[in-house]
Design an enzyme around this catalytic site. Structure first.
Site, PDB file in Angstrom:
ATOM      1  N   ASP A 101      42.432  64.219  58.829  1.00 25.34           N
ATOM      2  CA  ASP A 101      41.899  64.808  57.598  1.00 25.34           C
ATOM      3  C   ASP A 101      42.324  66.276  57.516  1.00 25.34           C
ATOM      4  OD1 ASP A 101      39.584  64.461  55.383  1.00 25.34           O
ATOM      5  OD2 ASP A 101      39.440  66.466  56.273  1.00 25.34           O
ATOM      6  N   TYR A 152      43.181  74.362  53.989  1.00 25.96           N
ATOM      7  CA  TYR A 152      43.144  74.640  55.429  1.00 25.96           C
ATOM      8  C   TYR A 152      44.410  75.373  55.885  1.00 25.96           C
ATOM      9  CZ  TYR A 152      39.435  71.054  55.480  1.00 25.96           C
ATOM     10  OH  TYR A 152      38.306  70.304  55.234  1.00 25.96           O
ATOM     11  N   LYS A 196      43.536  67.279  50.482  1.00 25.83           N
ATOM     12  CA  LYS A 196      42.592  67.573  49.395  1.00 25.83           C
ATOM     13  C   LYS A 196      43.133  68.686  48.519  1.00 25.83           C
ATOM     14  CE  LYS A 196      38.986  67.034  52.909  1.00 25.83           C
ATOM     15  NZ  LYS A 196      39.497  67.810  54.038  1.00 25.83           N
ATOM     16  N   HIS A 230      38.709  68.446  46.266  1.00 29.81           N
ATOM     17  CA  HIS A 230      37.948  69.013  47.394  1.00 29.81           C
ATOM     18  C   HIS A 230      36.521  69.393  46.982  1.00 29.81           C
ATOM     19  CE1 HIS A 230      38.779  71.324  51.389  1.00 29.81           C
ATOM     20  NE2 HIS A 230      37.507  70.989  51.319  1.00 29.81           N
TER      21      HIS A 230
HETATM   22  N1  LIG Z   1      35.347  68.195  52.245  1.00 32.03           N
HETATM   23  C1  LIG Z   1      34.796  69.311  52.699  1.00 32.03           C
HETATM   24  O1  LIG Z   1      34.326  70.155  51.944  1.00 32.03           O
HETATM   25  C2  LIG Z   1      34.730  69.538  54.158  1.00 32.03           C
HETATM   26  C3  LIG Z   1      35.460  68.748  55.012  1.00 32.03           C
HETATM   27  N2  LIG Z   1      35.416  68.945  56.372  1.00 32.03           N
HETATM   28  C4  LIG Z   1      36.218  68.045  57.225  1.00 32.03           C
HETATM   29  O2  LIG Z   1      35.363  67.471  58.220  1.00 32.03           O
HETATM   30  C5  LIG Z   1      35.868  67.784  59.516  1.00 32.03           C
HETATM   31  C6  LIG Z   1      34.750  67.888  60.528  1.00 32.03           C
HETATM   32  O3  LIG Z   1      33.841  68.914  60.159  1.00 32.03           O
HETATM   33  P1  LIG Z   1      33.758  70.337  60.880  1.00 32.03           P
HETATM   34  O4  LIG Z   1      33.228  71.302  59.868  1.00 32.03           O
HETATM   35  O5  LIG Z   1      35.034  70.654  61.500  1.00 32.03           O
HETATM   36  O6  LIG Z   1      32.601  70.190  61.943  1.00 32.03           O
HETATM   37  P2  LIG Z   1      32.232  69.155  63.097  1.00 32.03           P
HETATM   38  O7  LIG Z   1      30.877  68.659  62.787  1.00 32.03           O
HETATM   39  O8  LIG Z   1      33.338  68.199  63.345  1.00 32.03           O
HETATM   40  O9  LIG Z   1      32.093  70.124  64.339  1.00 32.03           O
HETATM   41  C7  LIG Z   1      33.178  70.871  64.835  1.00 32.03           C
HETATM   42  C8  LIG Z   1      32.605  71.865  65.840  1.00 32.03           C
HETATM   43  O10 LIG Z   1      31.969  71.157  66.901  1.00 32.03           O
HETATM   44  C9  LIG Z   1      32.581  71.476  68.148  1.00 32.03           C
HETATM   45  N3  LIG Z   1      32.692  70.208  68.884  1.00 32.03           N
HETATM   46  C10 LIG Z   1      33.470  69.140  68.578  1.00 32.03           C
HETATM   47  N4  LIG Z   1      33.294  68.154  69.456  1.00 32.03           N
HETATM   48  C11 LIG Z   1      32.384  68.590  70.350  1.00 32.03           C
HETATM   49  C12 LIG Z   1      31.804  68.027  71.500  1.00 32.03           C
HETATM   50  N5  LIG Z   1      32.116  66.793  71.905  1.00 32.03           N
HETATM   51  N6  LIG Z   1      30.896  68.770  72.191  1.00 32.03           N
HETATM   52  C13 LIG Z   1      30.562  70.023  71.786  1.00 32.03           C
HETATM   53  N7  LIG Z   1      31.080  70.610  70.687  1.00 32.03           N
HETATM   54  C14 LIG Z   1      31.994  69.905  69.983  1.00 32.03           C
HETATM   55  C15 LIG Z   1      33.918  72.080  67.811  1.00 32.03           C
HETATM   56  O11 LIG Z   1      34.272  73.066  68.756  1.00 32.03           O
HETATM   57  P3  LIG Z   1      35.749  73.157  69.421  1.00 32.03           P
HETATM   58  O12 LIG Z   1      36.751  73.022  68.315  1.00 32.03           O
HETATM   59  O13 LIG Z   1      35.733  74.506  70.070  1.00 32.03           O
HETATM   60  O14 LIG Z   1      35.792  72.033  70.406  1.00 32.03           O
HETATM   61  C16 LIG Z   1      33.644  72.750  66.469  1.00 32.03           C
HETATM   62  O15 LIG Z   1      33.063  74.018  66.652  1.00 32.03           O
HETATM   63  C17 LIG Z   1      36.612  69.099  59.271  1.00 32.03           C
HETATM   64  O16 LIG Z   1      37.423  69.472  60.365  1.00 32.03           O
HETATM   65  C18 LIG Z   1      37.324  68.777  57.994  1.00 32.03           C
HETATM   66  O17 LIG Z   1      38.431  67.932  58.249  1.00 32.03           O
HETATM   67  C19 LIG Z   1      34.594  69.900  56.900  1.00 32.03           C
HETATM   68  C20 LIG Z   1      33.883  70.748  56.103  1.00 32.03           C
HETATM   69  C21 LIG Z   1      33.885  70.623  54.659  1.00 32.03           C
HETATM   70  O1  LIG Z   2      36.062  72.814  55.326  1.00 37.33           O
HETATM   71  C1  LIG Z   2      36.134  72.493  54.146  1.00 37.33           C
HETATM   72  O2  LIG Z   2      36.755  71.509  53.783  1.00 37.33           O
HETATM   73  C2  LIG Z   2      35.430  73.290  53.132  1.00 37.33           C
HETATM   74  O3  LIG Z   2      35.610  73.081  51.985  1.00 37.33           O
HETATM   75  C3  LIG Z   2      34.448  74.311  53.500  1.00 37.33           C
HETATM   76  O4  LIG Z   2      34.375  74.622  54.805  1.00 37.33           O
HETATM   77  C4  LIG Z   2      34.605  75.517  52.600  1.00 37.33           C
HETATM   78  O5  LIG Z   2      35.951  75.852  52.530  1.00 37.33           O
HETATM   79  C5  LIG Z   2      33.770  76.636  52.997  1.00 37.33           C
HETATM   80  O6  LIG Z   2      32.713  76.449  53.502  1.00 37.33           O
HETATM   81  C6  LIG Z   2      34.248  77.974  52.725  1.00 37.33           C
HETATM   82  O7  LIG Z   2      33.222  78.865  52.980  1.00 37.33           O
END
Ligand SMILES: NC(=O)C1=CN([C@@H]2O[C@H](COP(=O)(O)OP(=O)(O)OC[C@H]3O[C@@H](n4cnc5c(N)ncnc54)[C@H](OP(=O)(O)O)[C@@H]3O)[C@@H](O)[C@H]2O)C=CC1
Ligand SMILES: O=C(O)C(=O)[C@@H](O)[C@H](O)C(=O)CO
Length: 300
Positions: free
Chosen positions: A63, A68, A93, A126
């Site tokens: 994803d 990003y 997205k 998005h």
């Molecule tokens: N459509 C939207 O608006 C959005 C989409 N997304 C998508 O969703 C994905 C996932 O969400 P995201 O916001 O990244 O958050 P997550 O809920 O996936 O959490 C990521 C965080 O958790 C930590 N982490 C991951 N695995 C572990 C583990 N096993 N133990 C302890 N800590 C862990 C990572 O640290 P570290 O990297 O240091 O391991 C990072 O800080 C995004 O990467 C993106 O692709 C996210 C936000 C908004």
């Molecule tokens: O991660 C994503 O996909 C997002 O849209 C959000 O994290 C967003 O960009 C945001 O929170 C910016 O403050």
């Protein structure tokens, strides 16, 4: 390939051995792996390496997003992996500053060039941005769905759509998105948007499934459940999402966590455990991201 110790061999998302990543059939009859790998906040210069490791671990669903800034790294990892294209599922997205229909088409072309792909599996709006563009996310949605006709996009979806946003695009275009990618984790179940999605036959993708690695990972009840299964709290939370039927793609920069987050298919939570984790919902107080009704961020 770096299969997990004791794990069955992963054959790619169109062919698994029992116990590995399940697929969800979307409303356009295509299939998506229920577990993938997220890339938000992975720096562009590290993305090819990190996503390459995720592919080695066994992830086949990635994803990313225009906002990003790391689509190019995703494309490089895919190219370097040697994995047949049909075994991979790639999502990107639309950036918030590309909502005008001409910008949808132009920026989609740019996404495809950065990814180095002939065809994208899933492209999402998005954010709905109801306070920008005269509130017209309907033309944006129409322009995204038009991309399917020219054969380079397989599936169209939305992200961060509240019930009224979904109702409106379906009523005004007659085209139902295949997925709605929304914030969801144990402290923010987001049942309102989740239930509206299900009502329209739209699959739910839960973003930030680990609550962005925050307090939920140390939750007392989840810690107890994890101890009972000999699993980590991350694995229990991710397994909870899987058993709720949502699609997830946790993000991590660390290989050992990639492996941990992939090892979800050798245990099950009981219905009581699923309910106990669901009961941790804090409602709006549990959100870690912006509210879709008011989010109006435009990239520089
Ligand atoms: N459509 C939207 O608006 C959005 C989409 N997304 C998508 O969703 C994905 C996932 O969400 P995201 O916001 O990244 O958050 P997550 O809920 O996936 O959490 C990521 C965080 O958790 C930590 N982490 C991951 N695995 C572990 C583990 N096993 N133990 C302890 N800590 C862990 C990572 O640290 P570290 O990297 O240091 O391991 C990072 O800080 C995004 O990467 C993106 O692709 C996210 C936000 C908004
Ligand atoms: O991660 C994503 O996909 C997002 O849209 C959000 O994290 C967003 O960009 C945001 O929170 C910016 O403050």
């Amino acid at each position: 390939m770096g299969a997990l110790p004791g794990a069955p061999v992963y054959l790619g998302f169109r062919g698994y051995v029992e116990g590995m990543v399940p697929t969800i059939t979307l409303n356009d009859k295509t299939q998506i792996p229920q577990l993938g790998f997220g890339t938000y906040l992975i720096p562009p210069e590290q993305t090819a390496g990190i996503v390459g490791q995720a592919l080695q671990v066994g992830y086949r669903h990635i994803d990313t997003a225009q906002m990003y800034g790391n689509e190019e790294g995703v494309g490089q990892a895919v190219a370097a992996s040697g994995i047949p294209r049909e075994e991979l599922y790639i999502t990107s997205k639309l950036a918030n500053d590309n909502h005008r229909p001409d910008d949808v088409r132009r920026s989609f072309d740019e996404t495809m060039a950065r990814l180095g792909l002939e065809r994208l599996d899933l492209f999402l709006m998005h954010w709905p941005l109801p306070t920008l563009y005269d509130g017209d996310y309907v033309s944006t949605w129409k322009a995204i769905t038009d991309l399917i006709a020219d054969g380079r996009l397989r599936t169209a979806g939305v992200s961060n759509f509240q019930p009224d946003h979904l109702d409106r695009i379906v009523a005004e275009t007659g085209v139902v998105p295949a997925v709605n990618q929304i914030e969801a984790h144990p402290y923010f179940a987001n049942d309102t948007a989740r239930e509206a999605s299900r009502r329209h036959g739209v699959a739910v993708e839960a973003w930030s499934p680990l609550g962005q690695g925050g307090a939920v990972l140390a939750d007392e009840r989840i810690t107890e459940i994890a101890a009972a299964h000999g699993k980590t709290t991350s694995q229990v939370i991710l397994r909870w999402h899987i058993q709720r039927g949502d699609i997830i793609f946790p993000k991590t920069m660390h290989r050992e966590r990639m492996e941990e987050n992939f090892a979800l298919f050798d245990f099950s939570l009981t219905p009581q455990e699923v309910d106990a984790i669901g009961a941790l919902d804090k409602g709006e107080r549990g959100r870690v991201g912006p509210h879709p009704d008011t989010f109006d961020y435009l990239p520089d």
